[in-house]
Write a protein that holds these residues in place. Structure first.
Motif, PDB file in Angstrom:
ATOM      1  N   ILE A  20       0.713  -1.328  -0.142  1.00 25.28           N
ATOM      2  CA  ILE A  20       0.029   0.070   0.530  1.00 25.28           C
ATOM      3  C   ILE A  20       0.875   0.853  -0.376  1.00 25.28           C
ATOM      4  CG2 ILE A  20      -2.071   1.002   1.070  1.00 25.28           C
ATOM      5  CD1 ILE A  20      -2.911  -1.461   2.377  1.00 25.28           C
ATOM      6  N   LYS A  21       1.296   1.781  -1.116  1.00 22.01           N
ATOM      7  CA  LYS A  21       1.719   3.055  -1.300  1.00 22.01           C
ATOM      8  C   LYS A  21       1.634   4.506  -0.701  1.00 22.01           C
ATOM      9  CE  LYS A  21       1.947   2.607  -5.931  1.00 22.01           C
ATOM     10  NZ  LYS A  21       2.761   2.734  -7.164  1.00 22.01           N
ATOM     11  N   THR A  22      -0.007   4.151  -0.799  1.00 21.58           N
ATOM     12  CA  THR A  22       0.049   5.722  -0.276  1.00 21.58           C
ATOM     13  C   THR A  22      -1.733   5.381   0.479  1.00 21.58           C
ATOM     14  OG1 THR A  22      -1.024   6.553  -2.457  1.00 21.58           O
ATOM     15  CG2 THR A  22       1.236   6.981  -1.892  1.00 21.58           C
ATOM     16  N   VAL A  23      -1.894   6.117   1.573  1.00 23.16           N
ATOM     17  CA  VAL A  23      -3.208   6.066   2.257  1.00 23.16           C
ATOM     18  C   VAL A  23      -3.934   7.422   2.558  1.00 23.16           C
ATOM     19  CG1 VAL A  23      -4.457   5.249   4.336  1.00 23.16           C
ATOM     20  CG2 VAL A  23      -2.267   4.105   3.094  1.00 23.16           C
ATOM     21  N   ASP A  24      -4.610   8.011   1.677  1.00 21.87           N
ATOM     22  CA  ASP A  24      -5.810   9.246   1.948  1.00 21.87           C
ATOM     23  C   ASP A  24      -6.591   8.956   2.953  1.00 21.87           C
ATOM     24  OD1 ASP A  24      -3.932  11.267   0.199  1.00 21.87           O
ATOM     25  OD2 ASP A  24      -4.506   9.518  -0.930  1.00 21.87           O
ATOM     26  N   LEU A  25      -6.519   9.277   4.281  1.00 18.82           N
ATOM     27  CA  LEU A  25      -7.827   9.495   4.777  1.00 18.82           C
ATOM     28  C   LEU A  25      -8.697  10.562   5.211  1.00 18.82           C
ATOM     29  CD1 LEU A  25      -5.532   7.612   8.151  1.00 18.82           C
ATOM     30  CD2 LEU A  25      -7.386   6.578   6.477  1.00 18.82           C
ATOM     31  N   SER A  26      -9.737  10.513   5.443  1.00 14.17           N
ATOM     32  CA  SER A  26     -10.790  11.354   5.775  1.00 14.17           C
ATOM     33  C   SER A  26     -11.469  10.895   6.643  1.00 14.17           C
ATOM     34  CB  SER A  26     -11.543  11.772   4.572  1.00 14.17           C
ATOM     35  OG  SER A  26     -12.242  12.824   4.847  1.00 14.17           O
ATOM     36  N   ARG A 136      -0.774  -4.807   9.718  1.00 11.26           N
ATOM     37  CA  ARG A 136       0.807  -5.314  10.709  1.00 11.26           C
ATOM     38  C   ARG A 136       1.580  -4.298  10.346  1.00 11.26           C
ATOM     39  NH1 ARG A 136       1.258  -9.887   6.097  1.00 11.26           N
ATOM     40  NH2 ARG A 136       3.375 -10.056   6.540  1.00 11.26           N
ATOM     41  N   PRO A 137       3.194  -4.476  10.690  1.00 13.56           N
ATOM     42  CA  PRO A 137       4.355  -3.978  10.743  1.00 13.56           C
ATOM     43  C   PRO A 137       4.787  -3.451   9.822  1.00 13.56           C
ATOM     44  CG  PRO A 137       4.659  -5.002  11.991  1.00 13.56           C
ATOM     45  CD  PRO A 137       2.763  -5.269  11.868  1.00 13.56           C
ATOM     46  N   ASP A 138       5.064  -4.866   8.970  1.00 16.96           N
ATOM     47  CA  ASP A 138       6.033  -4.546   7.866  1.00 16.96           C
ATOM     48  C   ASP A 138       5.107  -3.854   6.314  1.00 16.96           C
ATOM     49  OD1 ASP A 138       3.466  -6.946   7.380  1.00 16.96           O
ATOM     50  OD2 ASP A 138       5.670  -7.853   6.567  1.00 16.96           O
ATOM     51  N   VAL A 139       3.620  -3.477   6.240  1.00 22.98           N
ATOM     52  CA  VAL A 139       2.928  -2.821   5.495  1.00 22.98           C
ATOM     53  C   VAL A 139       3.168  -1.122   5.767  1.00 22.98           C
ATOM     54  CG1 VAL A 139       1.437  -1.958   4.075  1.00 22.98           C
ATOM     55  CG2 VAL A 139       1.464  -4.440   5.076  1.00 22.98           C
ATOM     56  N   LEU A 140       4.626  -0.527   5.174  1.00 27.81           N
ATOM     57  CA  LEU A 140       5.284   0.865   5.383  1.00 27.81           C
ATOM     58  C   LEU A 140       4.406   1.476   3.839  1.00 27.81           C
ATOM     59  CD1 LEU A 140       7.681   0.313   6.058  1.00 27.81           C
ATOM     60  CD2 LEU A 140       6.660   0.400   7.427  1.00 27.81           C
ATOM     61  N   SER A 141       3.912   2.977   4.488  1.00 21.43           N
ATOM     62  CA  SER A 141       2.959   3.666   3.783  1.00 21.43           C
ATOM     63  C   SER A 141       3.390   5.053   3.766  1.00 21.43           C
ATOM     64  CB  SER A 141       1.490   3.328   3.349  1.00 21.43           C
ATOM     65  OG  SER A 141       1.208   1.667   3.297  1.00 21.43           O
ATOM     66  N   PHE A 182       7.474  10.784   5.813  1.00 21.10           N
ATOM     67  CA  PHE A 182       7.833   9.719   5.916  1.00 21.10           C
ATOM     68  C   PHE A 182       7.258   8.363   6.174  1.00 21.10           C
ATOM     69  CE2 PHE A 182      10.350  13.060   7.724  1.00 21.10           C
ATOM     70  CZ  PHE A 182      11.803  12.759   7.298  1.00 21.10           C
ATOM     71  N   LYS A 183       7.654   6.631   5.034  1.00 19.73           N
ATOM     72  CA  LYS A 183       6.746   5.870   5.347  1.00 19.73           C
ATOM     73  C   LYS A 183       6.314   5.243   6.727  1.00 19.73           C
ATOM     74  CE  LYS A 183       9.038   3.523   2.280  1.00 19.73           C
ATOM     75  NZ  LYS A 183       9.154   2.074   1.342  1.00 19.73           N
ATOM     76  N   LYS A 184       5.348   5.002   7.694  1.00 16.56           N
ATOM     77  CA  LYS A 184       5.419   4.343   8.483  1.00 16.56           C
ATOM     78  C   LYS A 184       4.344   2.892   8.043  1.00 16.56           C
ATOM     79  CE  LYS A 184       1.862   7.942  10.234  1.00 16.56           C
ATOM     80  NZ  LYS A 184       1.461   8.411   8.866  1.00 16.56           N
ATOM     81  N   PRO A 185       4.178   2.012   9.369  1.00 15.84           N
ATOM     82  CA  PRO A 185       2.843   0.808   9.292  1.00 15.84           C
ATOM     83  C   PRO A 185       2.029   2.046  10.112  1.00 15.84           C
ATOM     84  CG  PRO A 185       4.739   1.189  11.387  1.00 15.84           C
ATOM     85  CD  PRO A 185       5.327   1.653  10.200  1.00 15.84           C
ATOM     86  N   CYS A 186       0.822   0.789   9.803  1.00 13.71           N
ATOM     87  CA  CYS A 186      -0.500   1.990  10.396  1.00 13.71           C
ATOM     88  C   CYS A 186      -0.379   2.230  12.349  1.00 13.71           C
ATOM     89  CB  CYS A 186      -1.630   0.581   9.493  1.00 13.71           C
ATOM     90  SG  CYS A 186      -2.187   0.080  10.787  1.00 13.71           S
ATOM     91  N   TYR A 187       0.102   1.323  12.747  1.00  7.75           N
ATOM     92  CA  TYR A 187       0.385   1.466  14.240  1.00  7.75           C
ATOM     93  C   TYR A 187       0.588   2.863  15.000  1.00  7.75           C
ATOM     94  CZ  TYR A 187       5.265   0.272  15.279  1.00  7.75           C
ATOM     95  OH  TYR A 187       6.332   0.466  15.180  1.00  7.75           O
TER      96      TYR A 187
END
Length: 884
Positions: A20-26, A136-141, A182-187
């Motif tokens: 998941i390269k980018t996450v756009d949240l609203s 999961r922590p290894d998915v960086l976005s 900076f890329k980060k995991p969702c946690y």
């Protein structure tokens, strides 16, 4: 009853099939119906992987789109834990809209409300309670977050990264958009919105950038944030100087909230804190509180590199970030205050809390190999023992070698999700050494026993140290790499020069008047030459490895080391060993119906320490105060396979009373000399003075002398600072005297509207050693100021009673166990994390007599039958499994 559980195993780890390269949240924030729109830029990593399985819990699914194509319910699969989508193309945009209820979220995971403000907690697996995601922590976005809310009730809108846009909207609403480059995991995702005020400062980084620092809290608490701000600035400067780490965003924010399951959370650029670890001033916070704020502020800041920029590949690697960052915050506090005192504080906590965990039914290695509920592995083992394992590298490689390893680790793995093996390899490669054996520390549970025998060869002037290691209960345990720091003292107390024998020179490293022995086998011997007379060994200096040392010291040798050892840990440890021996001897006397008899060796050491204080010879009053303190009860319980808890409690109480009575004059002299009222200052000299003065007061009150009560009352009434007030009140809380109760009532009236201070009042009441202690704690949970929704309040009552009020909790009727089980089952329905954490005292059932064992097991079985959460179920089942 838990319907179904899944066990996660490290051996089953597989990389994600999708990126998941980018996450756009609203977020459209509403208390009972927040709408979350989640746009994911998805890339397939394997051509044959067509099923994208997203985690999700307690979510209302509104809609799903793939590349703007709305999916019908028949186009996807969904159950209580997953949303599964069929992805046929290599890249696509998935849009998921969910609705959540922050107001009703009492578990405090995901998005919830605290004091009318919105906040999040996503570690370990809370993000799936906000939206569907590869949690999961290894998915960086890369994340961009837009928050929309009512402006009058939520004027502050915060998320990770830098603020890129803000503005007003119709109908009194407004928005803010944050972008984290900076890329980060969702946690590590965070959101805060509400009616908050802040203090602001700035920090000039080594690279010349001006970084804005803000601490947010309720407007009435702003005056209590200065210490936290100063701690943050000190942390940033220390990390630049010690490890060369520079902060990377334009702004660093901390938010204090009252309802928080943990101490704090290191979300990138937006740390969310339990208010306990932010708010402090002399009137409301003790020295321990001030130190806790500084340490936790530092810990979360240090995570920016050891946890955020370099994160965990999977949750089995948790100690990679937590053990390492605890070590870093320990080193920071040691440099800020006293290295010797800080080391002893850490060792005390390890041996009193982690060692029992290591020997109990929930024992696990610092790298767990399986789990049912990840929240259960935020443990002293992963954190504190993990930090000790990191310290082993520094002990083995030296401080410079450790820094080289850290530099390579940062250079090699920045922006990656990695493993404990990656960290160990960086240490090895940077120093060109083989550290493969260190792996055993990560995968073997239990505390190693280090048995040492010594032999002096008078003819050849050689001194041999024979070492043997084992781990009780662990079948086929592999030998650990254990650095053992030792020194040898002459009969005059002078350190001897150390010269390794030729046959073991490559396994010994000399450091000043100490030697570091590298134990790599189950049994191994080390020799020193040129030793003219039989020396007194100073073993395991600085507590150089997290082990239980077995060495047959004579009492006179321990007295000698308590006076002469150049290692501050071993001076303290020798006094502790004498106290332990005295207590265990008197437990046997009490069991035979004999009266308590104070041992001469410890009495002499105690008097000498006091005389050094009164003569102005004590170099460090804090060290002196620690040496005068009796061993913690939890540490004493750990000395027994099966403890006679009543005899031990009585021996502990009578030893303190005997010392207070015998040395009343010396204690009073020291107390009066140190009892100087002056403006509060948080520095190591004043902290040490208060610590020593209050240690004296505790012994004086334990003496039960009638003339001492006015001393404690006067100290309370002086209201000089919260440290002195609370110690005075603690000594009074055990008294039945009317004046003592009047002080407790006065304290409540003064502080009933200050939650953190009121927690102290609840804790004092819950821990008071009184005949009606259980009735008192039952009344406390009915108190109008008690709330099950506030973890701090639950811990101050339920947690304190079960862990500290041992006489009442372990009463032979079993009523204390039954009451705790009632609280666990109640909390299990609303906040499983807190329920699981207060369960721990019942899991140590095997340490007690047969009758208490059966009573505790009966409550564990009752909990097992009624538990609804995985958190509680996992711990209870492990505890019962040992009993079968």
């Amino acid at each position: 009853m838990v319907a179904e559980v899944n066990v996660n195993y490290l051996k089953d780890y597989q990389p994600a099939d999708f990126m998941i390269k980018t996450v756009d949240l609203s977020f459209e924030l509403l208390p009972n119906a927040t709408l979350v729109t989640n746009r994911l830029s998805v890339e397939k990593l394997h051509p044959k992987s067509n099923l994208l399985k997203l985690n999700g819990e307690n979510l209302e699914l509104v809609s799903v789109r793939i590349d703007d194509q709305v999916l019908a319910k028949t186009d996807y699969q969904r159950d209580e834990q997953f949303l599964a989508l069929s992805i046929e193309v290599t890249e696509c945009v998935v849009e998921i809209i969910t609705r959540v209820n922050p107001e009703s979220n009492t578990a405090l995971e995901g998005l919830y409300r605290s004091g009318g403000n919105y906040c999040t907690q996503c570690e370990a697996e809370g993000f799936r309670r906000i939206t569907y995601f590869l949690d999961r922590p290894d998915v960086l976005s890369i994340y961009t977050t837009t928050i929309v809310a009512d402006k009058s009730t939520n004027p502050v809108l915060l998320s990770n990264g830098n603020l890129i846009e803000r503005g007003d909207l119709p109908n009194g609403r407004h928005f803010a958009t944050w972008h984290d480059p900076f890329k980060k995991p969702c946690y590590l995702f965070a959101l805060v919105a509400g009616n908050l005020a802040y203090i602001e400062d700035h920090y000039k980084a080594q690279d010349g950038r001006d970084i804005c620092l803000r601490i947010y809290t309720d407007s009435g608490h702003l005056s209590k944030c200065r210490h936290a701000m100063d701690s943050l600035i000190h942390s940033m400067r220390w990390d630049e100087e010690r490890f060369g780490r520079i902060y990377d965003l334009d702004i660093y924010m901390i938010v204090a909230v009252d309802d928080f399951n943990m101490g704090a959370m290191e979300n990138k650029g937006l740390n969310i804190f339990n208010s306990k670890y932010v708010l402090a001033d002399p009137q409301t916070a003790t020295d321990t509180d001030f130190e806790g704020v500084e340490a936790v502020i530092a810990h979360e800041y240090f995570h920016n590199w050891t946890g955020n920029r370099i994160t965990c590949r999977d949750w089995f690697q948790l100690t990679l970030k937590e053990g390492l960052t605890v070590f870093r915050d320990q080193e920071f506090t040691a440099d800020r205050l006293s290295p010797a005192v800080k080391r002893i504080e850490d060792i005390k906590r390890l041996r009193s809390v982690q060692f029992p965990e290591d020997s109990g039914p929930t024992s696990h290695p610092i790298q767990p190999q399986s789990y049912i509920e990840m929240n259960n592995f935020y443990t002293m083992t992963v954190y504190e023992k993990g930090a000790e394992v990191v310290r082993l590298y520094q002990t083995l490689l030296g401080r410079d070698g450790f820094r080289k390893g850290m530099d390579l680790y940062f250079e090699r793995h920045d922006g990656q999700a990695v493993t404990v093996q990656d960290f160990r390899q960086a240490m090895a490669d940077a120093n060109q050494v083989d550290l493969a054996q260190m792996h055993n520390w990560y995968v073997q549970s239990g505390t190693p026993i280090l048995k040492i025998d010594t032999h002096y060869d008078a003819v050849n002037k050689r001194y041999q140290i024979h070492c043997q290691q084992s781990i009780p209960g662990l079948v086929d345990a592999k030998p650990q790499l254990i650095p053992i720091k030792v020194g040898l003292l002459s009969d005059l107390g002078e350190p001897l020069a150390l010269y390794p024998a030729q046959n073991c020179a490559d396994t010994i490293r000399i450091e000043a008047d100490s030697a570091v022995l590298q134990l790599t086998q189950l049994q191994q011997s080390f020799e020193f030459i040129g030793i003219e007379k039989p020396p007194v060994p100073s073993l395991l200096r600085e507590f150089s490895a997290p082990v239980k040392l077995q060495y047959d010291y004579r009492l006179d040798e321990l007295e000698f080391l308590a006076q002469h050892d150049t290692d501050s840990f071993n001076r303290w440890e020798s006094a502790q060993r004498l106290a332990v021996a005295d207590l265990m001897h008197n437990v046997k006397r009490l069991q035979k119906g004999e009266s308590y008899q104070l041992g001469e060796s410890y009495a002499r050491v105690f008097l000498r320490l006091l005389n050094e204080v009164n003569k102005g010879l004590a170099k460090d009053l804090a060290l002196q105060a620690y040496a005068l303190n009796l061993p913690d009860m939890s540490y004493m319980i750990e000395q027994y396979e099966q403890v006679d808890i009543e005899a031990l409690l009585t021996a502990h109480q009578q030893m303190k009373q005997a010392l207070g009575h015998l040395y009343y004059s010396e204690l009073e002299t020291a107390y009066q000399a140190l009892n100087k009222v002056k403006p509060y200052s948080y520095n190591k000299e004043d902290i040490a003075q208060r610590m020593m003065k209050n240690r004296c007061l505790q012994y004086l009150m334990a003496s039960k002398s009638p003339q001492v009560l006015p001393l404690a009352i006067a100290q309370y009434q002086a209201q000089a600072n919260m440290t002195d007030v609370l110690v005075a009140l603690e000594t009074l809380s055990h008294s039945e005297a009317d004046q003592a109760q009047a002080c407790m009532d006065d304290f409540y009236k003064r502080w009933q509207d200050e939650p953190l201070v009121l927690d102290k009042w609840f804790a004092l009441k819950a821990s008071a050693d009184r005949s009606n202690a259980l009735e008192q704690v039952k009344d406390l949970i009915k108190h109008p100021k008690f709330s099950y929704r506030t973890p701090n309040r639950v811990r101050s009552v339920v947690g304190v009673f079960a862990r500290q009020n041992l006489r009442a909790f372990h009463q032979i009727s079993g009523q204390g166990y039954e009451w705790l089980a009632d609280q666990i089952l109640h909390l299990d329905e609303t906040n499983p994390q807190v329920a699981a954490r207060i369960l721990t005292p019942l899991t140590h059932w095997s340490r007690y007599d047969d009758q208490r064992q059966q009573l505790m097991l009966a409550q564990l079985k009752r909990i097992s039958q009624q538990a609804k959460s995985k958190d509680v179920y996992e711990l209870v089942e492990k505890s019962l499994l040992v009993a079968d």
